[in-house]
Design a protein around this motif. Sequence first.
Motif, mmCIF file in Angstrom:
data_model
loop_
_atom_site.group_PDB
_atom_site.id
_atom_site.type_symbol
_atom_site.label_atom_id
_atom_site.label_comp_id
_atom_site.label_asym_id
_atom_site.label_seq_id
_atom_site.Cartn_x
_atom_site.Cartn_y
_atom_site.Cartn_z
ATOM 1 N N ALA A 86 39.805 -30.380 40.944
ATOM 2 C CA ALA A 86 39.672 -30.682 39.514
ATOM 3 C C ALA A 86 39.039 -29.506 38.776
ATOM 4 O O ALA A 86 39.510 -29.110 37.698
ATOM 5 N N ALA A 87 37.981 -28.940 39.346
ATOM 6 C CA ALA A 87 37.287 -27.826 38.697
ATOM 7 C C ALA A 87 38.197 -26.603 38.567
ATOM 8 O O ALA A 87 38.254 -25.976 37.499
ATOM 9 N N ILE A 88 38.907 -26.261 39.620
ATOM 10 C CA ILE A 88 39.799 -25.093 39.580
ATOM 11 C C ILE A 88 40.916 -25.318 38.566
ATOM 12 O O ILE A 88 41.254 -24.422 37.783
ATOM 13 N N ASN A 89 41.485 -26.517 38.542
ATOM 14 C CA ASN A 89 42.533 -26.805 37.556
ATOM 15 C C ASN A 89 41.995 -26.732 36.133
ATOM 16 O O ASN A 89 42.659 -26.201 35.235
ATOM 17 N N LEU A 90 40.796 -27.254 35.901
ATOM 18 C CA LEU A 90 40.203 -27.181 34.566
ATOM 19 C C LEU A 90 39.922 -25.735 34.164
ATOM 20 O O LEU A 90 40.111 -25.365 32.996
ATOM 21 N N MET A 91 39.494 -24.918 35.108
ATOM 22 C CA MET A 91 39.265 -23.498 34.789
ATOM 23 C C MET A 91 40.578 -22.802 34.470
ATOM 24 O O MET A 91 40.648 -21.991 33.540
ATOM 25 N N ALA B 266 48.369 -21.152 28.300
ATOM 26 C CA ALA B 266 49.597 -20.374 28.434
ATOM 27 C C ALA B 266 49.660 -19.623 29.765
ATOM 28 O O ALA B 266 50.738 -19.241 30.217
ATOM 29 N N GLN B 267 48.511 -19.452 30.403
ATOM 30 C CA GLN B 267 48.450 -18.726 31.674
ATOM 31 C C GLN B 267 48.007 -19.627 32.824
ATOM 32 O O GLN B 267 47.548 -19.144 33.857
ATOM 33 N N PHE B 268 48.141 -20.940 32.635
ATOM 34 C CA PHE B 268 47.628 -21.898 33.607
ATOM 35 C C PHE B 268 48.076 -21.582 35.038
ATOM 36 O O PHE B 268 47.248 -21.442 35.940
ATOM 37 N N GLU B 269 49.357 -21.484 35.260
ATOM 38 C CA GLU B 269 49.871 -21.299 36.624
ATOM 39 C C GLU B 269 49.402 -19.973 37.222
ATOM 40 O O GLU B 269 48.959 -19.933 38.376
ATOM 41 N N ALA B 270 49.477 -18.907 36.471
ATOM 42 C CA ALA B 270 49.046 -17.595 36.976
ATOM 43 C C ALA B 270 47.554 -17.606 37.302
ATOM 44 O O ALA B 270 47.130 -17.040 38.316
ATOM 45 N N ARG B 271 46.767 -18.253 36.450
ATOM 46 C CA ARG B 271 45.325 -18.320 36.696
ATOM 47 C C ARG B 271 45.029 -19.153 37.950
ATOM 48 O O ARG B 271 44.187 -18.775 38.764
ATOM 49 N N ARG B 272 45.718 -20.282 38.103
ATOM 50 C CA ARG B 272 45.482 -21.114 39.281
ATOM 51 C C ARG B 272 45.827 -20.343 40.554
ATOM 52 O O ARG B 272 45.066 -20.363 41.521
ATOM 53 N N VAL B 273 46.952 -19.651 40.570
ATOM 54 C CA VAL B 273 47.335 -18.870 41.744
ATOM 55 C C VAL B 273 46.304 -17.769 42.007
ATOM 56 O O VAL B 273 45.934 -17.525 43.156
ATOM 57 N N ALA B 274 45.811 -17.128 40.953
ATOM 58 C CA ALA B 274 44.789 -16.081 41.123
ATOM 59 C C ALA B 274 43.511 -16.666 41.730
ATOM 60 O O ALA B 274 42.896 -16.050 42.603
ATOM 61 N N PHE B 275 43.117 -17.847 41.278
ATOM 62 C CA PHE B 275 41.934 -18.497 41.856
ATOM 63 C C PHE B 275 42.163 -18.805 43.339
ATOM 64 O O PHE B 275 41.277 -18.609 44.165
ATOM 65 N N ILE B 276 43.349 -19.283 43.667
ATOM 66 C CA ILE B 276 43.673 -19.593 45.068
ATOM 67 C C ILE B 276 43.620 -18.315 45.901
ATOM 68 O O ILE B 276 43.050 -18.303 46.999
ATOM 69 N N GLN B 277 44.207 -17.252 45.386
ATOM 70 C CA GLN B 277 44.230 -15.978 46.121
ATOM 71 C C GLN B 277 42.810 -15.496 46.426
ATOM 72 O O GLN B 277 42.556 -14.947 47.488
ATOM 73 N N ARG B 278 41.884 -15.729 45.494
ATOM 74 C CA ARG B 278 40.484 -15.322 45.703
ATOM 75 C C ARG B 278 39.888 -15.983 46.935
ATOM 76 O O ARG B 278 39.030 -15.400 47.594
#
Length: 179
Positions: free
Chosen positions: A144-149, A155-167
């Motif tokens: 939930a926290a990662i999705n909210l971030m 507009a960049q939701f998917e790219a940001r989520r993937v970047a968080f996962i990659q981290r």
Amino acid sequence: MSAVIHASVQMELSPAASARLRADMAPQAAVQALLEAGESTEALKLLARLLPKRYAVAWACQCARDQSLSQEDRMGASLAEQWVREPSESNRRAAFEFAHAGGYKALGAWIAAAAGWSGGSLAPASQETAVPPADHLTARATVAAINLMAALEPAQFEARRVAFIQRALALLQGQGGEA
């Protein structure tokens, strides 16, 4: 049951995502396979469950540090970070109570919930009978926290989520997964 399969069941991965996983997959390879298949939602859920609870909370806190957050969200992240640094019952309880008081409505509440649901009891502090959280609740709060971030910039939701996962993928190296 392997850690990957167990985590996929607990986090209720979609049938399509579950079909991509094998019992002999290393945790990092399983998450990477889902990412490569374009299944970032399922990759996030699996990753959050395979990480040890303290790592999952630390990951959410680390991601939050780079965001422009409200004071309330920063407070929740700070309480979770205190628990990461010193995983005492009092720090866990403080994070849990913050999340509960906030009604689990804001990003900071979800980060705090990740720490607050890591162990101990979910019952009021005055209650003698402990009510332990389910093992996968820290992962649910982390998701939930990662999705909210990620949604802080829609507009960049998917790219940001993937970047968080990659981290966090490197954190899985050598992990057999959370028990």
